[in-house]
Design an enzyme around this catalytic site. Structure first.
Site, mmCIF file in Angstrom:
data_model
loop_
_atom_site.group_PDB
_atom_site.id
_atom_site.type_symbol
_atom_site.label_atom_id
_atom_site.label_comp_id
_atom_site.label_asym_id
_atom_site.label_seq_id
_atom_site.Cartn_x
_atom_site.Cartn_y
_atom_site.Cartn_z
ATOM 1 C CE LYS A 111 38.891 27.619 20.589
ATOM 2 N NZ LYS A 111 38.437 28.993 20.773
ATOM 3 C CE LYS A 192 41.820 24.128 27.124
ATOM 4 N NZ LYS A 192 42.197 25.341 26.513
ATOM 5 C CE LYS A 195 34.405 29.207 27.525
ATOM 6 N NZ LYS A 195 34.032 30.541 27.811
HETATM 7 P P1 TYM Z 1 38.904 31.667 26.995
HETATM 8 O O1 TYM Z 1 37.645 32.432 26.774
HETATM 9 O O2 TYM Z 1 38.993 30.291 26.420
HETATM 10 O O3 TYM Z 1 39.214 31.533 28.530
HETATM 11 C C1 TYM Z 1 39.218 32.649 29.414
HETATM 12 C C2 TYM Z 1 40.292 32.471 30.468
HETATM 13 O O4 TYM Z 1 40.103 31.252 31.202
HETATM 14 C C3 TYM Z 1 41.326 30.504 31.218
HETATM 15 N N1 TYM Z 1 41.010 29.056 31.225
HETATM 16 C C4 TYM Z 1 41.497 28.187 32.119
HETATM 17 N N2 TYM Z 1 42.317 28.347 33.180
HETATM 18 C C5 TYM Z 1 42.593 27.250 33.934
HETATM 19 N N3 TYM Z 1 42.107 26.011 33.662
HETATM 20 C C6 TYM Z 1 41.284 25.800 32.594
HETATM 21 N N4 TYM Z 1 40.796 24.570 32.359
HETATM 22 C C7 TYM Z 1 40.936 26.910 31.772
HETATM 23 N N5 TYM Z 1 40.156 27.083 30.672
HETATM 24 C C8 TYM Z 1 40.208 28.394 30.342
HETATM 25 C C9 TYM Z 1 42.043 30.918 29.945
HETATM 26 O O5 TYM Z 1 43.440 30.676 30.057
HETATM 27 C C10 TYM Z 1 41.706 32.394 29.854
HETATM 28 O O6 TYM Z 1 42.601 33.162 30.645
HETATM 29 N N6 TYM Z 1 41.985 33.662 23.593
HETATM 30 C C11 TYM Z 1 41.369 33.867 24.896
HETATM 31 C C12 TYM Z 1 40.517 35.133 24.998
HETATM 32 C C13 TYM Z 1 41.205 36.418 24.687
HETATM 33 C C14 TYM Z 1 42.189 37.065 25.501
HETATM 34 C C15 TYM Z 1 42.517 38.259 24.811
HETATM 35 C C16 TYM Z 1 42.787 36.732 26.709
HETATM 36 C C17 TYM Z 1 41.008 37.197 23.588
HETATM 37 N N7 TYM Z 1 41.784 38.316 23.680
HETATM 38 C C18 TYM Z 1 43.477 39.157 25.332
HETATM 39 C C19 TYM Z 1 43.753 37.627 27.226
HETATM 40 C C20 TYM Z 1 44.071 38.803 26.549
HETATM 41 C C21 TYM Z 1 40.461 32.689 25.175
HETATM 42 O O7 TYM Z 1 39.991 32.015 24.288
HETATM 43 O O8 TYM Z 1 40.149 32.529 26.510
#
Ligand code: TYM
Length: 327
Positions: A111, A192, A195
């Protein structure tokens, strides 16, 4: 019942990777675990946002999660900034996290490379994520593959805190699904699905026109050897289609590969299966957006239930550190 916690950022629309990697498993877990799901709006502020943008997208994300099947009668759905203990515990966690650990986080490196302005918040983001998880005495964190490193860090800092101040936090574990843990971009299947991709052509959004979804699958990049095999290293495009079809139909990608001899039918069957999953989600979402007040009220109840747990755990952490109590 085990305790489950997970979070999602309210940035842009939900895509198929979020659904298959995380949200689908949240919907299943809510019936077998005491589940807390959080729209992590404070995390979204780590990159620049317009005034009001994060608030609007938080409501929309909550409605999307409800449309995907989260049931506020059986799980707790809330917005991170509504429970102030998240920011408060994050400070205590930052103070037991090293700069070296944060520097090693691949999500930060990815990022930061894309930003002109790299905020301190983007750097300390994993400490806030650790606080999110630890505040709920969480046993399991259902996430996609890309979050594994953050959960490992959460375990390390929780163990360090426990060693320094005495037993305080439950040590959580990541649960990553067998199929769908890393959904790849349909046009660049070595990246992957995300967004923040340069083009939308390979990203399937949950709320997009379903004819466009079908077209994206039909135009998915494969390869020229014409052999349907599950082999992500040498056949990323075909393997991604098999993984998606496997995740959606609950079958193994290897078994599915035996049933196809050509790419065309694999693409159209995957498109049909995904469209059938998205259609009811879109219908339910259309109903929910008619009643933003109703969603707001659900989130207020969620915040109250979350606060009841989070305030106890935060108090426990402060007592263990031994800050001077206010009389
Ligand atoms: P975020 O918002 O980017 O994504 C949310 C969830 O979607 C999963 N994900 C994917 N899984 C499979 N293939 C993909 N291409 C793909 N893109 C996204 C992510 O693994 C995630 O589970 N840091 C985290 C948010 C967060 C969080 C937390 C998660 C903040 N606090 C506490 C768990 C526990 C994030 O940016 O996810």
């Amino acid at each position: 019942m085990p305790r489950v916690f997970s979070g999602i950022q309210p940035t842009g629309d939900l895509h198929l990777g979020n659904l298959l990697g995380a949200v689908r498993n949240w919907v299943q877990d809510q019936h077998v675990a005491d589940s807390f799901y959080c729209v992590v709006d404070l995390h979204a502020l780590t990159v620049p946002k317009e005034p009001g943008e994060v608030g609007r997208s938080s409501l929309e994300m909550a409605q999307t999660l409800l449309a995907c099947g989260l049931d506020p009668d059986v799980c707790t759905l809330f917005v991170q900034s509504h429970v102030r203990e998240h920011s408060e515990l994050a400070w205590l966690i930052q103070c037991v996290t090293s700069i070296g650990e944060l520097r090693r986080m691949t999500q930060f490196k990815d990022k930061a490379d894309k930003q002109d302005f790299v905020s301190a918040g983007l750097f300390t983001y994993p400490a806030l994520q650790a606080a999110d998880i630890l505040l709920y005495d969480t046993d399991r964190v259902p996430v996609g593959e890309d979050q594994r490193q953050h959960i490992e860090l959460t375990r390390d800092v929780a163990e360090r805190f426990n060693a320094r101040y005495g037993n305080t936090f439950v040590i959580p574990e990541a649960t990553v699904p067998r199929a769908g843990a890393r959904v790849m971009d349909l046009q660049v299947p070595t990246d992957k699905m995300s967004k923040s991709a340069d083009s939308d052509a390979g990203v399937v959004y949950l709320m997009e026109d379903l004819a466009a979804t079908a077209r994206k699958f039909k135009r998915a990049v494969t390869d020229s050897d014409g052999d349907v095999r599950f082999d992500p290293a040498t056949k990323p495009g075909v393997s991604n289609l098999l993984s998606i079809l496997g995740a959606v139909t609950d079958r193994s990608p290897e078994d599915l590969a035996d049933e196809y001899t050509q790419y065309g039918p694999l693409k159209s069957d995957t498109a049909d299966a995904v469209v059938e999953v998205l259609r009811p989600i879109q219908e339910r979402f259309a109903e929910l957006v008619e009643d933003p007040t109703g969603t707001g009220e659900l989130l207020a109840i969620g915040a109250e239930k979350a606060t009841a747990v989070a305030s106890d755990v935060y108090r426990r952490a402060v007592d263990q550190v031994g800050l001077l109590p206010r009389v």
